[in-house]
Scaffold this motif. Structure first.
Motif, short mmCIF file in Angstrom:
data_model
loop_
_atom_site.label_atom_id
_atom_site.label_comp_id
_atom_site.label_asym_id
_atom_site.label_seq_id
_atom_site.Cartn_x
_atom_site.Cartn_y
_atom_site.Cartn_z
N ARG A 32 0.84 -1.21 0.00
CA ARG A 32 0.00 0.00 0.00
C ARG A 32 0.87 1.26 0.00
NH1 ARG A 32 -2.00 0.55 5.57
NH2 ARG A 32 0.02 1.55 5.75
N ASP A 33 1.86 1.31 0.90
CA ASP A 33 2.68 2.52 1.04
C ASP A 33 3.61 2.72 -0.16
OD1 ASP A 33 1.36 2.85 3.42
OD2 ASP A 33 3.07 2.40 4.69
N ALA A 34 4.15 1.63 -0.69
CA ALA A 34 5.02 1.75 -1.86
C ALA A 34 4.21 2.22 -3.08
CB ALA A 34 5.70 0.42 -2.15
N GLN A 35 3.00 1.71 -3.22
CA GLN A 35 2.15 2.14 -4.33
C GLN A 35 1.75 3.61 -4.17
OE1 GLN A 35 1.65 0.56 -7.23
NE2 GLN A 35 0.64 2.43 -7.89
N ALA A 36 1.49 4.03 -2.94
CA ALA A 36 1.16 5.44 -2.69
C ALA A 36 2.34 6.34 -3.09
CB ALA A 36 0.79 5.65 -1.22
N ALA A 37 3.56 5.88 -2.82
CA ALA A 37 4.75 6.65 -3.22
C ALA A 37 4.85 6.72 -4.75
CB ALA A 37 6.00 6.03 -2.62
N CYS A 38 4.55 5.61 -5.42
CA CYS A 38 4.56 5.61 -6.90
C CYS A 38 3.52 6.58 -7.45
CB CYS A 38 4.29 4.20 -7.43
SG CYS A 38 5.66 3.06 -7.26
N GLU A 39 2.32 6.53 -6.90
CA GLU A 39 1.26 7.42 -7.36
C GLU A 39 1.62 8.88 -7.11
OE1 GLU A 39 -2.31 5.88 -5.48
OE2 GLU A 39 -2.12 4.01 -6.60
N ALA A 40 2.24 9.16 -5.99
CA ALA A 40 2.68 10.54 -5.70
C ALA A 40 3.73 10.99 -6.71
CB ALA A 40 3.22 10.63 -4.27
N THR A 41 4.60 10.08 -7.12
CA THR A 41 5.60 10.42 -8.13
C THR A 41 4.91 10.77 -9.45
OG1 THR A 41 7.23 8.96 -7.11
CG2 THR A 41 7.59 9.54 -9.43
N LEU A 42 3.96 9.96 -9.87
CA LEU A 42 3.24 10.23 -11.12
C LEU A 42 2.52 11.57 -11.09
CD1 LEU A 42 1.69 6.75 -12.01
CD2 LEU A 42 3.44 7.98 -13.28
N LYS A 43 1.96 11.91 -9.95
CA LYS A 43 1.21 13.16 -9.79
C LYS A 43 2.11 14.35 -9.47
CE LYS A 43 -2.88 10.77 -8.01
NZ LYS A 43 -3.67 10.51 -6.80
N GLU A 44 3.40 14.07 -9.29
CA GLU A 44 4.36 15.08 -8.85
C GLU A 44 3.91 15.73 -7.54
OE1 GLU A 44 5.77 17.70 -11.98
OE2 GLU A 44 5.46 16.11 -13.46
N ASP A 45 3.35 14.91 -6.69
CA ASP A 45 2.91 15.33 -5.35
C ASP A 45 4.07 15.03 -4.39
OD1 ASP A 45 1.77 15.73 -2.87
OD2 ASP A 45 0.14 14.27 -3.15
N PHE A 46 5.03 15.95 -4.39
CA PHE A 46 6.28 15.70 -3.66
C PHE A 46 6.10 15.72 -2.15
CE2 PHE A 46 7.62 17.61 -7.79
CZ PHE A 46 7.99 16.41 -8.36
N LYS A 47 5.16 16.50 -1.65
CA LYS A 47 4.89 16.49 -0.20
C LYS A 47 4.52 15.07 0.25
CE LYS A 47 3.44 21.14 1.19
NZ LYS A 47 4.79 21.52 1.47
N THR A 48 3.61 14.45 -0.49
CA THR A 48 3.19 13.09 -0.16
C THR A 48 4.35 12.12 -0.36
OG1 THR A 48 0.90 13.55 -0.71
CG2 THR A 48 1.57 11.23 -0.73
N LEU A 49 5.04 12.23 -1.48
CA LEU A 49 6.16 11.34 -1.76
C LEU A 49 7.17 11.36 -0.61
CD1 LEU A 49 7.78 9.46 -3.60
CD2 LEU A 49 8.72 11.51 -4.69
N LEU A 50 7.46 12.53 -0.10
CA LEU A 50 8.47 12.65 0.95
C LEU A 50 8.01 12.06 2.28
CD1 LEU A 50 9.91 16.14 0.01
CD2 LEU A 50 10.96 13.88 -0.33
N THR A 51 6.71 11.87 2.47
CA THR A 51 6.25 11.20 3.70
C THR A 51 6.60 9.71 3.66
OG1 THR A 51 4.01 10.68 2.91
CG2 THR A 51 4.34 12.83 4.01
#
Length: 176
Positions: A32-51
C-alpha cells in the motif's frame, strides 16, 4: 508431562499463526505505502512522496522542504528536456525480515518513462523500513544501500540479510 508438551505445542502454534498474520498485514501495508509513493511520483505530489522517504534521507538533504524544492526543480528540468513518466507501480513485496531491531523488506517497482522518442522501461527496487509507531513504511533506493552506494553512509552499521535483485533498464524506440 503430556499436558505440558501439548500446552507448549499450542503456544508455539498460536505464536506462529500470530506472527504469520502480522507479517501478512505488514506485507500488505508495504505494498500500500510503496504504491502510494509511486502514485505521488506520477502526480508530482512531492509532499506526499516525501512522507514515504526514510527520515535519514530527509535529514541528510536538509529537511523535507529543501528536498521538495529540489524535486520540483529536477522534474521541471526533466520535463523541459522531454521526459515524462507513463507508469510507476509496485509489483511485489519481498518477505518481511526483522533485523537490527526493525522490520524491513524490499519492493519491486515497474517504471515506464519516455524521453526524446525513446521509451525507458525499468524495474527498480526500494528498501522498506517499517515504523512500528506510525504503522507506516518509508523507503530508500535499494541500490544506493550497497557498499558503493551514495546513501549508505546515512545508515550507520547497516546490514541486511535481504538479497535484493539488481535494477534493470531497457530502452526502445517509440513507434506511435
Amino acid at each position: 508431562m503430556i499436558k505440558k508438551i501439548t500446552f507448549l505445542l499450542f503456544i508455539f502454534c498460536a505464536t506462529s499463526t500470530l506472527y504469520a498474520q502480522d507479517t501478512k498485514a505488514m506485507k500488505a501495508s508495504a505494498m500500500r505505502d510503496a504504491q502510494a509513493a509511486c502514485e505521488a511520483t506520477l502526480k508530482e505530489d512531492f509532499k506526499t512522496l516525501l512522507t514515504y522517504t526514510h527520515p535519514n534521507i530527509l535529514k541528510a538533504a536538509g529537511g523535507a522542504d529543501i528536498m521538495e524544492e529540489y524535486l520540483k526543480t529536477t522534474f521541471t528540468q526533466m520535463k523541459a528536456n522531454g521526459f515524462s513518466y507513463e507508469i510507476a507501480k509496485t509489483k511485489a513485496v519481498s518477505d518481511i525480515v526483522k533485523e537490527q531491531g526493525e522490520y524491513r523488506c524490499y519492493v519491486e517497482n515497474y517504471n515506464q518513462m519516455k524521453m526524446n522518442g525513446k521509451r525507458i522501461i525499468s524495474t527498480s527496487y526500494m528498501l522498506g523500513f517499517y515504523n512500528e509507531t506510525t504503522k507506516k513504511w518509508t523507503f530508500v533506493e535499494a541500490k544506493e544501500m550497497k557498499p558503493a552506494g551514495t546513501i549508505i553512509a546515512y545508515f550507520p552499521d547497516f546490514k541486511t540479510s535481504l538479497n535484493i535483485p539488481e535494477n534493470t533498464m531497457k530502452m526502445e524506440d517509440i513507434k506511435e
